[in-house]
Design an enzyme around this catalytic site. Structure first.
Site, mmCIF file in Angstrom:
data_model
loop_
_atom_site.group_PDB
_atom_site.id
_atom_site.type_symbol
_atom_site.label_atom_id
_atom_site.label_comp_id
_atom_site.label_asym_id
_atom_site.label_seq_id
_atom_site.Cartn_x
_atom_site.Cartn_y
_atom_site.Cartn_z
ATOM 1 N N TYR A 25 0.854 -1.191 0.000
ATOM 2 C CA TYR A 25 0.000 0.000 0.000
ATOM 3 C C TYR A 25 0.890 1.242 0.000
ATOM 4 O O TYR A 25 0.752 2.135 0.815
ATOM 5 C CB TYR A 25 -0.923 -0.044 1.222
ATOM 6 C CG TYR A 25 -2.126 0.872 1.108
ATOM 7 C CD1 TYR A 25 -3.182 0.561 0.264
ATOM 8 C CD2 TYR A 25 -2.205 2.058 1.855
ATOM 9 C CE1 TYR A 25 -4.283 1.386 0.156
ATOM 10 C CE2 TYR A 25 -3.306 2.896 1.762
ATOM 11 C CZ TYR A 25 -4.341 2.549 0.904
ATOM 12 O OH TYR A 25 -5.443 3.373 0.794
ATOM 13 N N GLN A 28 2.190 2.936 -5.600
ATOM 14 C CA GLN A 28 1.229 2.322 -6.526
ATOM 15 C C GLN A 28 0.064 1.675 -5.775
ATOM 16 O O GLN A 28 -1.084 1.759 -6.203
ATOM 17 C CB GLN A 28 1.920 1.258 -7.394
ATOM 18 C CG GLN A 28 2.840 1.836 -8.461
ATOM 19 C CD GLN A 28 2.105 2.612 -9.535
ATOM 20 O OE1 GLN A 28 1.013 2.252 -9.955
ATOM 21 N NE2 GLN A 28 2.695 3.705 -9.983
ATOM 22 N N ASP A 82 10.301 -3.676 -5.694
ATOM 23 C CA ASP A 82 10.798 -4.781 -6.530
ATOM 24 C C ASP A 82 11.785 -5.689 -5.792
ATOM 25 O O ASP A 82 11.747 -6.911 -5.928
ATOM 26 C CB ASP A 82 11.455 -4.209 -7.793
ATOM 27 C CG ASP A 82 10.425 -3.511 -8.661
ATOM 28 O OD1 ASP A 82 9.436 -4.155 -9.041
ATOM 29 O OD2 ASP A 82 10.602 -2.314 -8.945
ATOM 30 N N GLN A 85 10.109 -8.274 -3.431
ATOM 31 C CA GLN A 85 9.028 -9.128 -3.936
ATOM 32 C C GLN A 85 9.339 -10.607 -3.843
ATOM 33 O O GLN A 85 8.484 -11.414 -3.491
ATOM 34 C CB GLN A 85 8.690 -8.744 -5.384
ATOM 35 C CG GLN A 85 8.007 -7.390 -5.484
ATOM 36 C CD GLN A 85 7.576 -7.022 -6.881
ATOM 37 O OE1 GLN A 85 7.680 -7.835 -7.798
ATOM 38 N NE2 GLN A 85 7.107 -5.806 -7.065
ATOM 39 N N HIS A 107 5.463 -4.045 -12.820
ATOM 40 C CA HIS A 107 6.782 -3.914 -13.458
ATOM 41 C C HIS A 107 7.308 -5.339 -13.626
ATOM 42 O O HIS A 107 7.141 -6.169 -12.736
ATOM 43 C CB HIS A 107 7.696 -3.071 -12.562
ATOM 44 C CG HIS A 107 9.102 -2.902 -13.058
ATOM 45 N ND1 HIS A 107 9.405 -2.723 -14.390
ATOM 46 C CD2 HIS A 107 10.285 -2.859 -12.401
ATOM 47 C CE1 HIS A 107 10.721 -2.589 -14.530
ATOM 48 N NE2 HIS A 107 11.275 -2.673 -13.327
ATOM 49 N N GLY A 133 2.517 6.635 -8.566
ATOM 50 C CA GLY A 133 1.272 6.183 -7.975
ATOM 51 C C GLY A 133 0.361 7.327 -7.547
ATOM 52 O O GLY A 133 -0.861 7.253 -7.714
ATOM 53 N N SER A 251 10.689 32.283 -25.527
ATOM 54 C CA SER A 251 11.108 33.375 -26.433
ATOM 55 C C SER A 251 11.904 32.793 -27.600
ATOM 56 O O SER A 251 12.460 31.692 -27.504
ATOM 57 C CB SER A 251 11.984 34.366 -25.668
ATOM 58 O OG SER A 251 13.214 33.750 -25.313
HETATM 59 P P1 NDP Z 1 6.507 1.376 -2.482
HETATM 60 O O1 NDP Z 1 7.897 1.317 -1.998
HETATM 61 O O2 NDP Z 1 5.859 2.719 -2.574
HETATM 62 O O3 NDP Z 1 5.521 0.458 -1.623
HETATM 63 C C1 NDP Z 1 5.921 -0.306 -0.611
HETATM 64 C C2 NDP Z 1 4.720 -0.988 0.030
HETATM 65 O O4 NDP Z 1 5.078 -2.334 0.238
HETATM 66 C C3 NDP Z 1 4.393 -0.373 1.360
HETATM 67 O O5 NDP Z 1 3.011 -0.442 1.592
HETATM 68 C C4 NDP Z 1 5.139 -1.298 2.307
HETATM 69 O O6 NDP Z 1 4.585 -1.348 3.593
HETATM 70 C C5 NDP Z 1 4.943 -2.621 1.613
HETATM 71 N N1 NDP Z 1 5.948 -3.598 2.035
HETATM 72 C C6 NDP Z 1 7.292 -3.483 1.960
HETATM 73 N N2 NDP Z 1 7.881 -4.594 2.410
HETATM 74 C C7 NDP Z 1 6.883 -5.438 2.780
HETATM 75 C C8 NDP Z 1 6.855 -6.729 3.322
HETATM 76 N N3 NDP Z 1 7.990 -7.368 3.588
HETATM 77 N N4 NDP Z 1 5.646 -7.301 3.557
HETATM 78 C C9 NDP Z 1 4.504 -6.636 3.298
HETATM 79 N N5 NDP Z 1 4.473 -5.385 2.772
HETATM 80 C C10 NDP Z 1 5.647 -4.798 2.533
HETATM 81 O O7 NDP Z 1 6.449 0.614 -3.893
HETATM 82 P P2 NDP Z 1 6.058 1.231 -5.294
HETATM 83 O O8 NDP Z 1 4.596 1.524 -5.305
HETATM 84 O O9 NDP Z 1 7.026 2.299 -5.679
HETATM 85 O O10 NDP Z 1 6.360 0.001 -6.261
HETATM 86 C C11 NDP Z 1 5.504 -1.108 -6.341
HETATM 87 C C12 NDP Z 1 5.644 -1.734 -7.724
HETATM 88 O O11 NDP Z 1 5.138 -0.817 -8.709
HETATM 89 C C13 NDP Z 1 7.068 -2.035 -8.154
HETATM 90 O O12 NDP Z 1 7.056 -3.205 -8.910
HETATM 91 C C14 NDP Z 1 7.441 -0.840 -9.028
HETATM 92 O O13 NDP Z 1 8.451 -1.121 -9.978
HETATM 93 C C15 NDP Z 1 6.111 -0.594 -9.713
HETATM 94 N N6 NDP Z 1 5.916 0.743 -10.235
HETATM 95 C C16 NDP Z 1 6.069 1.797 -9.401
HETATM 96 C C17 NDP Z 1 5.804 3.075 -9.839
HETATM 97 C C18 NDP Z 1 5.801 4.202 -8.874
HETATM 98 O O14 NDP Z 1 5.269 5.226 -9.202
HETATM 99 N N7 NDP Z 1 6.330 4.109 -7.668
HETATM 100 C C19 NDP Z 1 5.436 3.348 -11.254
HETATM 101 C C20 NDP Z 1 5.181 2.141 -12.023
HETATM 102 C C21 NDP Z 1 5.453 0.895 -11.520
HETATM 103 P P3 NDP Z 1 5.271 -0.662 4.882
HETATM 104 O O15 NDP Z 1 4.612 0.653 5.051
HETATM 105 O O16 NDP Z 1 4.968 -1.612 5.980
HETATM 106 O O17 NDP Z 1 6.755 -0.541 4.607
HETATM 107 MG MG MG Z 2 10.622 1.511 -12.790
#
Ligand code: NDP
Ligand code: MG
Ligand code: MG
Length: 340
Positions: A25, A28, A82, A85, A107, A133, A251
């Site tokens: 959460y 994205q 990433d 994951q 991704h 996101g 300009s």
């Molecule tokens: P974020 O770093 O913003 O999100 C991390 C989320 O994952 C948080 O809710 C975090 O919770 C949770 N999390 C982290 N570790 C764990 C764990 N061990 N168990 C459970 N939950 C966990 O990620 P992004 O949104 O940046 O990226 C997500 C995907 O989207 C990636 O594949 C990225 O490449 C892709 N993407 C991202 C874009 C972007 O705009 N950021 C654009 C297009 C694609 P907590 O608060 O507990 O840490």
């Molecule tokens: Mg990327």
């Protein structure tokens, strides 16, 4: 011209009655979960206890552990960082990934570079918004959307493509346009774009411009306005009307300088180095280095973050932005806005 899909081309009925688990959460995750819910789909958020968990609850979503959400869902969208994951997938998602479910990414990194190898009896596809996101959410609320790519890696049901498109429509992307790609193409172009142009190329360009002015004795505040602040105004014009639209607004002096000096900054040597960067991505060298950096506890990543935050442009910029609270109006939360 590539085939684009828009709202009217897509039947989202395929997702009715299905449960979608949005795992993570963050940038994205919050956008997908809220947009899908507002589009009328059943959404459950899967995240570990902590900040995101509480936020998702506060936002009115059903929130479970990753394992429970994956068990409950038909479609599991993995929106974790990433580099995390693989571990979370192996421990909490894979055990719940029974035949006939769909495993989805935003991704292609982990699947393309074989970090995650899904079982053969599930659909695997990606829906990757081409924007941060927070814009995926903000544009949705405004009745618009961020364009997205989709790609099918495994199609067991025979419906993977239609479900991917329905998902893209659910997050609002098909209001802007959805384009079919492959995991390989999405992963390689996404990495290249963020490294060579959007993030790496841009920050290096801005820093070099700022340093050039400051080293020549000009005021740092002025250099900040000239090389960083004004950038958004120029990028907005390019976003709206392409390079011609931007050049129409500046300009003629600026336009002439653009033509004669731009190619002196980014020349054939720069492009040759861009090709090297692309080769490193295609051959898996970049992925290997990033995976190793994470396995080693991120010593270089942390050192870069620390030293970059101390750059004079950041110190000057923080002070100037504090006097312009309106520049930060759109950012509703402190969560990072990154180009994925
Ligand atoms: P974020 O770093 O913003 O999100 C991390 C989320 O994952 C948080 O809710 C975090 O919770 C949770 N999390 C982290 N570790 C764990 C764990 N061990 N168990 C459970 N939950 C966990 O990620 P992004 O949104 O940046 O990226 C997500 C995907 O989207 C990636 O594949 C990225 O490449 C892709 N993407 C991202 C874009 C972007 O705009 N950021 C654009 C297009 C694609 P907590 O608060 O507990 O840490
Ligand atoms: Mg990327
Ligand atoms: Mg000027």
């Amino acid at each position: 011209m590539a085939k684009m899909y828009y709202n009217q081309d897509i039947n989202e009925g395929l997702l009715q009655g299905k449960t979608i688990a949005v795992v993570g959460y963050g940038s994205q995750g919050h956008a997908h979960a809220q947009n899908l819910k507002d589009s009328g789909f059943n959404v459950v958020v899967g995240v570990r206890p902590g900040k995101s968990f509480d936020q998702a609850k506060e936002d009115g979503l059903e929130v479970k552990t990753v394992r429970e959400a994956a068990e409950q869902a038909d479609i599991i969208m993995v929106l974790l960082p990433d580099e995390r994951q693989k571990k979370v997938y192996e421990e909490e998602i894979e055990p719940a990934l029974t035949a006939g479910k769909s495993l989805v990414f935003a991704h292609g990194f982990n699947v393309h570079f074989n970090q995650i190898v899904p079982p053969a009896d599930v659909d695997v596809f990606l829906v990757a918004p081409k924007g941060p996101g927070h814009l995926v959410r903000r544009t949705y609320e405004a009745g618009a959307g961020v364009p997205a790519l989709f790609a099918v890696h495994q199609d067991v049901s025979g419906q993977a493509k239609d479900v991917a498109l329905a998902y893209a429509k659910g997050i609002g992307a098909a209001r802007a346009g959805v384009l079919e790609t492959s995991f390989k193409e999405e992963t390689e172009t996404d990495l290249f774009g963020e490294q060579a142009v959007l993030c790496g190329g841009l920050t290096s360009l801005v820093k070099a411009g700022f340093e050039t002015l400051v080293e020549a004795g000009y005021q740092p505040e002025l250099a900040y306005f000239e090389t960083m602040h004004e950038l958004k105004l120029i990028v907005d014009l390019m976003y709206e009307g392409g390079m011609s639209g931007m050049r129409y607004s500046i300009s003629d002096t600026a336009e002439w300088g653009d033509f004669v000096s731009g190619p002196r900054v980014v020349d054939a040597d720069t492009k040759a180095r861009m090709k090297e960067i692309l080769t490193d991505i295609q051959e898996g060298k970049f992925a290997k280095g990033w995976i190793e950096e994470n396995e080693n506890g991120r010593p270089n990543f942390n050192a870069y973050e620390e030293s970059e935050a101390k750059h004079q442009i950041e110190e000057v910029g923080a002070k100037l932005r504090a006097m312009m609270p309106f520049v930060n109006e759109g950012a509703k939360s402190k969560q990072k806005e990154v180009v994925g």
